[in-house]
Design a protein around this motif. Structure first.
Motif, PDB file in Angstrom:
ATOM      1  N   LYS A   5      70.649  21.040  26.457  1.00 40.71           N
ATOM      2  CA  LYS A   5      71.615  21.898  26.067  1.00 40.71           C
ATOM      3  C   LYS A   5      70.817  23.373  25.918  1.00 40.71           C
ATOM      4  CE  LYS A   5      75.051  19.727  23.102  1.00 40.71           C
ATOM      5  NZ  LYS A   5      75.664  19.560  21.892  1.00 40.71           N
ATOM      6  N   LYS A   6      71.502  24.505  26.618  1.00 45.72           N
ATOM      7  CA  LYS A   6      70.769  25.851  26.482  1.00 45.72           C
ATOM      8  C   LYS A   6      70.747  26.469  25.126  1.00 45.72           C
ATOM      9  CE  LYS A   6      70.176  29.322  29.816  1.00 45.72           C
ATOM     10  NZ  LYS A   6      70.867  30.176  30.856  1.00 45.72           N
ATOM     11  N   VAL A   7      69.843  26.696  24.715  1.00 42.68           N
ATOM     12  CA  VAL A   7      69.826  27.472  23.176  1.00 42.68           C
ATOM     13  C   VAL A   7      69.728  29.033  23.263  1.00 42.68           C
ATOM     14  CG1 VAL A   7      68.541  27.289  21.045  1.00 42.68           C
ATOM     15  CG2 VAL A   7      69.011  25.149  22.283  1.00 42.68           C
ATOM     16  N   GLU A   8      70.612  29.768  22.775  1.00 41.87           N
ATOM     17  CA  GLU A   8      70.551  30.946  23.101  1.00 41.87           C
ATOM     18  C   GLU A   8      69.919  31.732  21.479  1.00 41.87           C
ATOM     19  OE1 GLU A   8      74.246  32.894  23.825  1.00 41.87           O
ATOM     20  OE2 GLU A   8      74.717  31.564  25.405  1.00 41.87           O
ATOM     21  N   LEU A   9      69.144  32.517  21.945  1.00 43.14           N
ATOM     22  CA  LEU A   9      68.543  33.159  20.597  1.00 43.14           C
ATOM     23  C   LEU A   9      69.439  34.727  20.386  1.00 43.14           C
ATOM     24  CD1 LEU A   9      64.931  32.509  21.150  1.00 43.14           C
ATOM     25  CD2 LEU A   9      66.529  31.371  19.575  1.00 43.14           C
TER      26      LEU A   9
END
Length: 174
Positions: free
Chosen positions: A170-174
């Protein structure tokens, strides 16, 4: 064989030269040799002219014969009939040439070739195989001897290629 002819060689010419030197003398020998040279040149020229005229007559004779043959062919003289077999063959050829192109010729047999059958994956990589054998998982037998025979027979059959499962992170957004 050098010299003036087939019967006269180098030694014979030397003997003739010595006799001429003794008979004519050294004073008149160069003038005699020049006269002999001029005579030989005239004789060769006459021989070449005779040979050329003889060749021309032979060529003219051959040309006359060819002209007669061509004239005979133009007028139809000297031609022999070919016979019934040749006439029939010419009629068949003419009939085939005048036939329309959309009708197939009766004399040519139709040859149907069978499509090549692929026996392995490596033989025909361009063509898909009609049916690949599918191996299903069977429960393992309890006896070891039977398991070896099943494993040895099923090893020659390759399972169908399936896509490996890819886990995506999963792509983690900051």
């Amino acid at each position: 064989m050098g010299g003036l002819g087939p019967g006269i060689g180098g030694f014979e010419i030397l003997v003739i030269g010595l006799v001429a030197l003794l008979v004519v003398g050294p004073k008149d020998l160069p003038m005699l040799m020049r006269k002999v040279g001029q005579f030989v040149a005239k004789a060769r020229g006459m021989a070449n002219e005779f040979r050329a005229s003889f060749d021309e007559m032979a060529r003219q004779s051959e040309l006359d014969d060819l002209r007669k043959e061509v004239e005979a062919l133009r007028t139809g003289q000297g031609m022999h009939p070919l016979g019934a077999d040749a006439e029939a063959a010419f009629k068949d050829i003419r009939k085939d040439l005048e036939a329309p192109l959309d009708t197939p010729a009766l004399a040519a047999p139709v040859v149907v070739e069978a499509a090549p059958v692929a026996t392995g994956v490596d033989e025909w990589p361009d063509t898909p195989l009609a049916a690949e054998p599918v191996v299903t998982a069977k429960p393992k037998p309890k006896a070891k001897t039977k398991a070896k025979t099943v494993a040895s027979t099923s090893s020659s059959i390759k399972p169908a290629a399936s896509k490996p499962a890819v886990k995506r992170a999963k792509k983690v957004e900051l």
